[in-house]
Design an enzyme around this catalytic site. Structure first.
Site, PDB file in Angstrom:
ATOM      1  N   LYS A  64      -0.763   9.011   1.243  1.00 16.61           N
ATOM      2  CA  LYS A  64      -0.417   8.486  -0.077  1.00 16.61           C
ATOM      3  C   LYS A  64       0.359   9.537  -0.894  1.00 16.61           C
ATOM      4  CE  LYS A  64      -1.968   4.318   0.604  1.00 16.61           C
ATOM      5  NZ  LYS A  64      -3.243   4.044   1.134  1.00 16.61           N
TER       6      LYS A  64
HETATM    7  C1  LIG Z   1      -4.182   2.867   1.507  1.00 16.71           C
HETATM    8  C2  LIG Z   1      -4.457   1.548   0.869  1.00 16.71           C
HETATM    9  C3  LIG Z   1      -5.748   1.135   0.532  1.00 16.71           C
HETATM   10  C4  LIG Z   1      -6.970   1.873   0.958  1.00 16.71           C
HETATM   11  O1  LIG Z   1      -7.023   3.169   0.523  1.00 16.71           O
HETATM   12  P1  LIG Z   1      -8.193   4.116   1.126  1.00 16.71           P
HETATM   13  O2  LIG Z   1      -8.192   5.265   0.174  1.00 16.71           O
HETATM   14  O3  LIG Z   1      -7.745   4.478   2.510  1.00 16.71           O
HETATM   15  O4  LIG Z   1      -9.440   3.345   1.106  1.00 16.71           O
HETATM   16  C5  LIG Z   1      -5.918  -0.031  -0.151  1.00 16.71           C
HETATM   17  N1  LIG Z   1      -4.876  -0.810  -0.461  1.00 16.71           N
HETATM   18  C6  LIG Z   1      -3.624  -0.470  -0.137  1.00 16.71           C
HETATM   19  C7  LIG Z   1      -2.504  -1.377  -0.530  1.00 16.71           C
HETATM   20  C8  LIG Z   1      -3.373   0.704   0.560  1.00 16.71           C
HETATM   21  O5  LIG Z   1      -2.121   1.018   0.922  1.00 16.71           O
END
Ligand SMILES: *Cc1c(COP(=O)(O)O)cnc(C)c1O
Length: 388
Positions: free
Chosen positions: A190
């Site tokens: 991210k």
């Molecule tokens: C990465 C992601 C998540 C989940 O995030 P985590 O921190 O891995 O639980 C949820 N929604 C979207 C759209 C994502 O890209």
């Protein structure tokens, strides 16, 4: 075109600096490695970043956990429905099922690839309890429209902002727009990372209180408070069967420094996106939509779509990129195509024509701050080699 001597360029890589490493080492030597002073500082720093003293920030060990806590805190349960986009990661929807409620998936807008606002209104039933928009790729959903629908129908709004740090809508940061809760992700790929982690933010003190309790076993007082309070206390009360969703200080140590670098990260991402846009403008590609003038796109993803007159299919394109030593991805295989969601709700591709068409043509190209200018030019050369 393909130069096998060049090392493979992965689709995503984290950007971890010496300050992050030193802070993690400091944590490891400190004697407190789970949730403690650094998680608290990280929450405070995040609130400062959002620039709103009324916002409460609750650090969790994933965005999935944060979404689950937010839905639990609004009292979601069996018989309730939550409207969200089919064009997302399964985490957005699975948390609804954790609580025994049901998901109403809707199609996307073909320009932004964000949830179709008109489709939200059409999907509302007497059982609808909440709307969960996803700011796809880092471009804000029209939250003014979503919040207006929610107000008119008495619905809650929890936005999945896993891609949207930092993203603005009419110059206001996502997370400050007055939703019931907004949840960010610090997963490894991210826009900033703690390895695994997330942040639930809300201006609703009741929701915050419930989420804090449910974050740690349903305990009325967290471990750090208990062991460090002026009057030491071994006593706590369990007020609900809570979860184990707290963020460790080891992870928060990363977050403290990643957050400081976030504005520079966003600028670098935008610079790469602009360079791609310029380099691809004559190719048979639909380029990603821009944020409106004056607004910020987080550029978590750089998603292109092969145009109708492209010489090759999406799958062949990805194979060609891979042969050139470049990793690509697809965001997403829409939920309506996954066996669980398809079978539970009897979904077909015809019900989601825009998402289906986008899925068949989309490719996410590498875009991350650890890429050098040479890496960016290498991606451009490979794309042009396949399509020009
Ligand atoms: C990465 C992601 C998540 C989940 O995030 P985590 O921190 O891995 O639980 C949820 N929604 C979207 C759209 C994502 O890209």
């Amino acid at each position: 075109m393909s130069d096998s001597k060049q090392p493979f360029l992965p689709f995503a890589l984290p950007d971890i600096g010496e300050d992050e490493i030193a802070e993690v080492v400091d944590t490891l030597k400190s004697g407190w490695i789970t949730t403690g002073p650094k998680a608290k500082r990280f929450e405070q720093a995040f609130a400062e970043f959002l620039g709103d003293p009324q916002i409460e920030c609750i650090a969790v060990n994933s965005a999935t956990a944060g979404l689950h806590l937010a839905l639990e805190a609004i009292g979601l349960g069996p018989g309730d429905e939550v409207i969200t986009t089919t064009h997302t990661f399964t985490a957005t929807a699975e948390v609804v099922r954790y609580l025994g409620a049901d998901v109403k998936l809707v199609d996307i807008d073909p320009t932004t690839l964000n949830i179709d606002i008109a489709a939200i209104e059409a999907a509302i039933t007497p059982r609808t309890k909440a709307i969960m928009p996803v700011h796809y790729a880092g471009l804000a959903v029209d939250m003014i429209a979503v919040l207006d629908i929610a107000r008119r129908h008495g619905l809650r709004v929890i936005d999945d902002a896993a891609h949207a740090l930092p993203t603005t809508l009419e110059k206001e940061l996502i997370g400050t727009l007055g939703t019931d809760a907004t949840v960010f992700s610090f997963y490894a790929n991210k826009t900033m990372t703690t390895g695994e982690g997330g942040m639930l933010v809300t201006r609703n003190p009741e929701l915050a209180k419930r989420a804090r309790i449910m974050r740690l076993h349903g305990m009325s007082r967290d471990a750090f408070d208990r062991f460090t309070a002026k009057v030491p206390s071994w006593y706590y009360e369990i007020v609900a069967p809570g979860f184990k969703y707290n963020l460790t200080d080891i992870a928060a140590a990363l977050g403290l420094h990643q957050l400081k670098r976030l504005p520079a990260f966003q600028q670098r991402r935008e610079q790469i996106a602009n360079r791609f846009n310029e380099a691809f403008s004559d190719l048979p590609l639909i380029l990603p939509p821009q944020a409106p003038e004056g607004d910020t796109h987080a550029w978590h993803l750089y998603v292109v779509r092969l145009a109708d007159d492209a010489p090759i299919t999406r799958d062949v394109f990805i194979e060609g990129m891979f042969a050139a030593g470049i990793g690509c991805s697809v965001h997403y295989v829409p939920l309506h195509l996954h066996p669980y969601w398809r079978d539970r709700y009897g979904l077909t591709a015809e019900q989601f024509p825009q998402s289906q068409k986008a899925f068949e043509r989309t490719v996410s190209l590498p875009l991350y701050t650890a890429m050098s200018d040479a890496d960016v030019e290498r991606v451009i050369a490979a794309v042009r080699g396949l399509l020009a």
